[in-house]
Write a protein that holds these residues in place. Structure first.
Motif, PDB file in Angstrom:
ATOM      1  N   GLU A 173       0.591  -0.906  -0.239  1.00  0.00           N
ATOM      2  CA  GLU A 173       0.219  -0.003   0.111  1.00  0.00           C
ATOM      3  C   GLU A 173       1.076   0.850  -0.179  1.00  0.00           C
ATOM      4  N   LYS A 174       1.792   1.044   1.140  1.00  0.00           N
ATOM      5  CA  LYS A 174       2.885   2.252   0.944  1.00  0.00           C
ATOM      6  C   LYS A 174       3.636   2.614  -0.383  1.00  0.00           C
ATOM      7  N   ILE A 175       4.031   1.576  -0.898  1.00  0.00           N
ATOM      8  CA  ILE A 175       5.244   1.724  -2.176  1.00  0.00           C
ATOM      9  C   ILE A 175       4.238   2.310  -3.267  1.00  0.00           C
ATOM     10  N   PHE A 176       3.134   1.060  -3.491  1.00  0.00           N
ATOM     11  CA  PHE A 176       2.011   1.071  -4.586  1.00  0.00           C
ATOM     12  C   PHE A 176       1.196   2.793  -4.407  1.00  0.00           C
ATOM     13  N   GLY A 177       0.756   2.538  -3.151  1.00  0.00           N
ATOM     14  CA  GLY A 177      -0.387   3.995  -3.068  1.00  0.00           C
ATOM     15  C   GLY A 177      -1.468   3.527  -3.812  1.00  0.00           C
ATOM     16  N   TYR A 178      -2.038   2.208  -3.710  1.00  0.00           N
ATOM     17  CA  TYR A 178      -3.201   1.778  -3.461  1.00  0.00           C
ATOM     18  C   TYR A 178      -3.716   0.856  -2.338  1.00  0.00           C
ATOM     19  N   SER A 179      -4.877   0.752  -2.055  1.00  0.00           N
ATOM     20  CA  SER A 179      -4.648  -0.174  -0.819  1.00  0.00           C
ATOM     21  C   SER A 179      -5.571  -1.645  -0.843  1.00  0.00           C
ATOM     22  N   ALA A 180      -4.998  -2.261  -0.068  1.00  0.00           N
ATOM     23  CA  ALA A 180      -5.517  -3.507  -0.430  1.00  0.00           C
ATOM     24  C   ALA A 180      -6.766  -3.780  -1.323  1.00  0.00           C
ATOM     25  N   LYS A 181      -8.079  -3.145   0.091  1.00  0.00           N
ATOM     26  CA  LYS A 181      -9.730  -3.207  -0.890  1.00  0.00           C
ATOM     27  C   LYS A 181      -9.500  -3.128  -3.128  1.00  0.00           C
ATOM     28  N   GLU A 182      -8.487  -1.839  -3.216  1.00  0.00           N
ATOM     29  CA  GLU A 182      -9.023  -1.236  -4.588  1.00  0.00           C
ATOM     30  C   GLU A 182      -8.262  -2.132  -5.076  1.00  0.00           C
ATOM     31  N   VAL A 183      -6.978  -3.345  -4.789  1.00  0.00           N
ATOM     32  CA  VAL A 183      -6.512  -4.152  -5.748  1.00  0.00           C
ATOM     33  C   VAL A 183      -6.388  -5.203  -6.202  1.00  0.00           C
ATOM     34  N   MET A 184      -7.833  -5.886  -4.946  1.00  0.00           N
ATOM     35  CA  MET A 184      -8.101  -7.300  -4.958  1.00  0.00           C
ATOM     36  C   MET A 184      -8.662  -7.584  -6.136  1.00  0.00           C
ATOM     37  N   GLY A 185      -8.258  -9.026  -7.000  1.00  0.00           N
ATOM     38  CA  GLY A 185      -8.684  -9.086  -8.018  1.00  0.00           C
ATOM     39  C   GLY A 185      -7.605  -8.614  -9.216  1.00  0.00           C
ATOM     40  N   LEU A 186      -7.790  -7.951  -8.819  1.00  0.00           N
ATOM     41  CA  LEU A 186      -7.226  -6.775 -10.412  1.00  0.00           C
ATOM     42  C   LEU A 186      -5.727  -7.481 -10.577  1.00  0.00           C
ATOM     43  N   PRO A 187      -5.655  -7.579 -12.092  1.00  0.00           N
ATOM     44  CA  PRO A 187      -4.135  -8.170 -12.859  1.00  0.00           C
ATOM     45  C   PRO A 187      -2.820  -7.616 -12.022  1.00  0.00           C
ATOM     46  N   ILE A 188      -1.813  -8.606 -11.734  1.00  0.00           N
ATOM     47  CA  ILE A 188      -0.787  -7.725 -11.473  1.00  0.00           C
ATOM     48  C   ILE A 188       0.000  -7.353 -11.962  1.00  0.00           C
ATOM     49  N   THR A 189      -0.643  -6.385 -12.606  1.00  0.00           N
ATOM     50  CA  THR A 189      -0.064  -5.647 -14.126  1.00  0.00           C
ATOM     51  C   THR A 189       0.078  -4.201 -14.069  1.00  0.00           C
ATOM     52  N   ILE A 190      -1.068  -3.911 -13.513  1.00  0.00           N
ATOM     53  CA  ILE A 190      -1.677  -2.615 -13.284  1.00  0.00           C
ATOM     54  C   ILE A 190      -0.032  -2.485 -12.261  1.00  0.00           C
ATOM     55  N   ILE A 191       0.535  -2.739 -11.420  1.00  0.00           N
ATOM     56  CA  ILE A 191       1.834  -2.293 -11.218  1.00  0.00           C
ATOM     57  C   ILE A 191       3.364  -2.552 -11.791  1.00  0.00           C
ATOM     58  N   ILE A 192       2.952  -3.016 -12.629  1.00  0.00           N
ATOM     59  CA  ILE A 192       4.396  -3.389 -13.730  1.00  0.00           C
ATOM     60  C   ILE A 192       3.651  -1.871 -14.953  1.00  0.00           C
ATOM     61  N   PRO A 193       4.820  -1.550 -15.738  1.00  0.00           N
ATOM     62  CA  PRO A 193       4.518  -0.582 -16.958  1.00  0.00           C
ATOM     63  C   PRO A 193       4.417  -1.230 -17.669  1.00  0.00           C
ATOM     64  N   ASP A 194       3.477  -0.696 -19.058  1.00  0.00           N
ATOM     65  CA  ASP A 194       3.448  -1.263 -20.030  1.00  0.00           C
ATOM     66  C   ASP A 194       4.580  -2.360 -20.572  1.00  0.00           C
ATOM     67  N   GLY A 195       5.504  -0.899 -20.755  1.00  0.00           N
ATOM     68  CA  GLY A 195       6.859  -1.236 -21.445  1.00  0.00           C
ATOM     69  C   GLY A 195       8.311  -2.485 -20.769  1.00  0.00           C
ATOM     70  N   ARG A 196       6.745  -3.156 -19.419  1.00  0.00           N
ATOM     71  CA  ARG A 196       8.146  -3.835 -19.219  1.00  0.00           C
ATOM     72  C   ARG A 196       7.301  -5.260 -18.669  1.00  0.00           C
ATOM     73  N   ARG A 197       5.974  -5.346 -18.496  1.00  0.00           N
ATOM     74  CA  ARG A 197       5.158  -6.273 -18.906  1.00  0.00           C
ATOM     75  C   ARG A 197       4.919  -8.369 -19.475  1.00  0.00           C
ATOM     76  N   ASP A 198       5.797  -7.481 -20.686  1.00  0.00           N
ATOM     77  CA  ASP A 198       6.499  -8.881 -21.135  1.00  0.00           C
ATOM     78  C   ASP A 198       8.010  -9.328 -20.561  1.00  0.00           C
ATOM     79  N   LEU A 199       9.061  -8.570 -19.726  1.00  0.00           N
ATOM     80  CA  LEU A 199       9.479  -9.005 -19.297  1.00  0.00           C
ATOM     81  C   LEU A 199       9.232  -9.385 -18.244  1.00  0.00           C
ATOM     82  N   TYR A 200       8.213  -9.159 -17.295  1.00  0.00           N
ATOM     83  CA  TYR A 200       8.105  -9.929 -15.734  1.00  0.00           C
ATOM     84  C   TYR A 200       6.696 -11.478 -16.529  1.00  0.00           C
TER      85      TYR A 200
END
Length: 722
Positions: free
Chosen positions: A205-232
């Motif tokens: 929550e502190k590092i990314f700015g999202y609360s746990a409630k906001e991100v539950m069920g969302l794809p983990i790629t919301i914390i990875i920039p578009d240009g880096r998702r292929d690497l992940y």
């Protein structure tokens, strides 16, 4: 049970439990800790660096440089003392420290003298080990900058250890996992087989700015920039294929994407496991901004020259070796500043530093295609250029010489120096780093010998000259040992009557093969040798012993002796002069010591005190070759000089050159104004003598009165004439 012979932390029990959580004791070496230890060895220039974990009865070395064993008893461990300190434990000399003077590691291998250790402190405050620096020679100081660098290094190591601790989370039950994840400074994110987030800890929550409630069920790629998702995704697929089960076994450096759209460097550690036969993905995300800043700062400190921001000698050696190993044709330009020493002596070290900084900029401006530019130390720079084209090398060297000759401005004053350059090419001249740089150094020597402010391209004949020079230096060393040096004496007279009132003692070398050599043949080499002080003392003793004999016939006879710079810095000159005067029974005013300008230009307080003490003995101090350099009137006020010597270059044309005539008159006037005696050198004609008499120059020496001659001949001509 006996108490241990080393200090014990008050939280020892908890400390050992915490140490066990890191699962690092008795584990094999790993690259990340080894690299940090090697970086520390380079950064602090010490032979031994240890990353130590202090267990109950021993210390285990997770990484070690320069020390082959993997552990020692805690009883003899320096680190046992470090972990009870709040900050760095600094031991300048273990032999002088009663805690360690009889330690087996001090009186035996590795013979520890210097030690500096920083505790490795966990996020919960336990000190589980140290990073320590060791040397077999004492280090009298450990600066604030050193302390900051060691603290930064300890922080990096502890962060790595903390990451490894988190790597074992999979092996801990869920309750333990929740507790540790909540306390973890790193983001811990779990997701399901569809990459949907199922767990989000407070640090996420502190590092990314999202609360746990906001991100539950969302794809983990919301914390990875578009240009880096292929690497992940690629890393995840790789992990799925390998079916590794260890959390954190796969780490990649990506970028993190915050809720506000900002990005930051982040390290992602990914692991897979199964819960209720369903695949789960665990990701530990660490904000690498601070670590990256630390690493960049440590790299700069280890690789860059702090004054000029060019690369340093260590980085240069690596670059040159890699270039030659890759069989690349390259050009080496070894650059040395001419007359830089005079800048420090005349204007001070702050001016010297300013010149070095500006010179680095000029070098960069004229070597835009360089593979590397470095400052090797002092006023020596080096450039590594691509290719080995002779014409291109000459053009670059010519530009650099011209750029260095332009004036430097400092505090409203103009400073002029120059640059000499030695050039070598690979593979033409060598494919070995030391030989190639050595070839450039030989070419540089030739450039300086040819007059400075120029460049020379290496040729094989330079090595032949260097071999001959080394042979000559060896002969010069043997000359003193074998008694081949002699003293000649040139008379000094009163101009009006030509009565002899003294003599200058001048060295000659009676070479066994080349005959009698004047100082021009060997003095430049001699004064740079360790034997210079001993030779200077021999000249002083011999000249005074001879003068004592002549004073029985010429009561006011004065002997003049040229000082070597080594004598002034030896710390022995005053006691030697005092001893010689007492032994020969000469009064102080019968001895005159001649000092050249560059010694006075140092503006050195130690030298000033020494000269005042010599004057208190009555010893005269003659300023030799006055008028040929940069000497100012301030020097005549500051230093207790008793005589000015007018250089022969002004006397030569004193009857025909108006400028030389004016200089001589000015020096005579200065002597009268400052109550100093004046003597003119190089008087060869009656016309020159008449000029000196007409202008009230009281004393002179030169061929008109007598050439330098052996003591026996001087005695016969001037002391006991037939």
């Amino acid at each position: 049970m006996d108490s241990p012979l080393y200090p014990m932390p008050i939280d020892e029990e908890q400390r050992l439990l915490t140490l066990d959580e890191y699962h690092l004791v008795d584990t094999p070496p790993t690259g990340d800790f080894d690299r940090l230890a090697a970086l520390a060895a380079r950064l602090f220039d010490v032979p031994i660096v240890l990353i130590s974990l202090v267990a109950s009865d021993r210390q285990f070395f997770k990484a070690h440089v320069g020390f082959d064993i993997c552990e020692t008893s805690r009883e003899i461990s320096f680190c046992s003392y470090t972990i009870v300190e709040d900050d760095i434990l600094f031991i300048p000399d273990a032999l002088s420290d009663p805690r360690f003077s009889s330690n087996p590691l001090v009186i035996g291998s590795p013979f520890i003298r210097f030690y500096a250790g920083k505790p490795l402190v966990t996020p919960t405050g336990e000190k589980i080990g140290t990073v320590c620096l060791i040397d077999a020679k004492p280090h009298p100081s450990f600066s604030d900058e050193d302390r900051q660098n060691l603290s930064d290094l300890a922080a990096l190591i502890m962060e790595r250890m903390e990451l490894r601790r988190l790597d074992h989370l999979k092996q801990i039950n869920q309750a333990r996992f929740d507790s540790l994840a909540t306390a973890s400074p790193n983001a811990i994110v779990c997701s399901d087989a569809n990459n949907r987030i199922t767990y989000w800890n407070p640090s996420a929550e502190k590092i990314f700015g999202y609360s746990a409630k906001e991100v539950m069920g969302l794809p983990i790629t919301i914390i990875i920039p578009d240009g880096r998702r292929d690497l992940y995704d690629a890393e995840l697929r790789k992990l799925q294929r390998s079916k590794k089960k260890e959390l954190g076994s796969n780490s990649i450096l990506l970028s993190g994407l915050r809720k506000d759209g900002s990005e930051f460097p982040a390290e992602f550690s990914i692991a897979l496991w199964e819960e209720n036969h369903r695949p789960c993905i665990g990701t530990i995300v660490r904000d690498a901004t601070e670590r990256q800043q630390h690493e960049e700062r440590l790299f700069r400190l280890a690789s860059l020259d702090s004054l000029t921001n060019l690369f340093n000698r260590g980085a240069w050696n690596v670059c040159l070796a890699e270039s030659l190993a890759a069989a690349r044709p390259v050009t080496v330009l070894l650059l040395d500043l001419d007359s830089f020493k005079e800048v420090n002596d005349t204007f001070g070290h702050s001016a010297g530093d300013a010149v070095l900084k500006e010179m680095a900029i000029r070098i960069e401006d004229n070597c835009t295609n360089a593979l590397m530019l470095a400052r090797l130390g002092g006023d020596e720079f080096v450039a590594l250029l691509p290719g080995n084209d002779v014409r291109a090398a000459r053009m670059t060297a010519k530009r650099l010489v011209a750029a260095a000759s332009l004036p430097f401005e400092f505090a409203g004053r103009s400073i002029r120096i120059g640059m000499s350059i030695g050039v070598s090419l690979a593979p033409n001249h060598s494919t070995h780093p030391e030989e190639l740089l050595g070839a450039a150094d030989l070419a540089l020597y030739q450039a300086k010998a040819a007059g400075r402010g120029r460049y020379e391209l290496f040729t094989p004949s330079f090595r032949e000259v260097a071999i001959a020079r080394r042979a000559f230096e060896h002969e010069l060393k043997l000359a003193f040992e074998n008694g081949e040096f002699e003293l000649f004496y040139q008379p000094q007279v009163v101009t009006g009557t030509q009565r002899v009132v003294g003599a200058e003692a001048l060295m000659r070398w009676r070479h066994p093969k080349r005959g009698l050599l004047t100082p021009a043949s060997f003095m430049d080499v001699l004064i740079a040798k360790p034997s210079a002080n001993a030779v200077g003392e021999w000249v002083l003793r011999s000249a005074c012993e001879t003068a004592a004999k002549w004073r029985t016939k010429i009561p006011d006879f004065r002997i003049s002796v040229n000082l070597f710079e080594a004598q002034l810095s030896s710390g022995r000159l005053f006691s030697v002069v005092k001893e010689v005067l007492a032994k020969t029974k000469l009064p102080g005013d019968s001895l005159e010591l001649e000092i050249v300008e560059n010694i006075l230009l140092r503006n050195d307080d130690t030298t000033l005190r020494l000269l005042h003490r010599l004057r208190e003995l009555g010893v005269g101090l003659a300023f030799d070759d006055y008028g040929t350099g940069f000497a100012s009137l301030g020097l005549l006020k500051r230093y207790p000089v008793s005589r000015l010597k007018i250089d022969r270059s002004f006397i030569r044309n004193v009857n025909s050159d108006a400028e030389d005539s004016a200089v001589v008159k000015a020096i005579i006037y200065l002597g009268k104004s400052f109550d100093l005696d004046v003597i003119a050198e190089g008087v060869e004609t009656q016309q020159q003598l008449d000029f000196l008499i007409d202008n009230d120059c009281v004393e002179a020496q030169g061929y008109l009165f007598g050439k330098p001659m052996p003591a026996a001949e001087f005695t016969m001509k001037f002391v006991d004439p037939i």
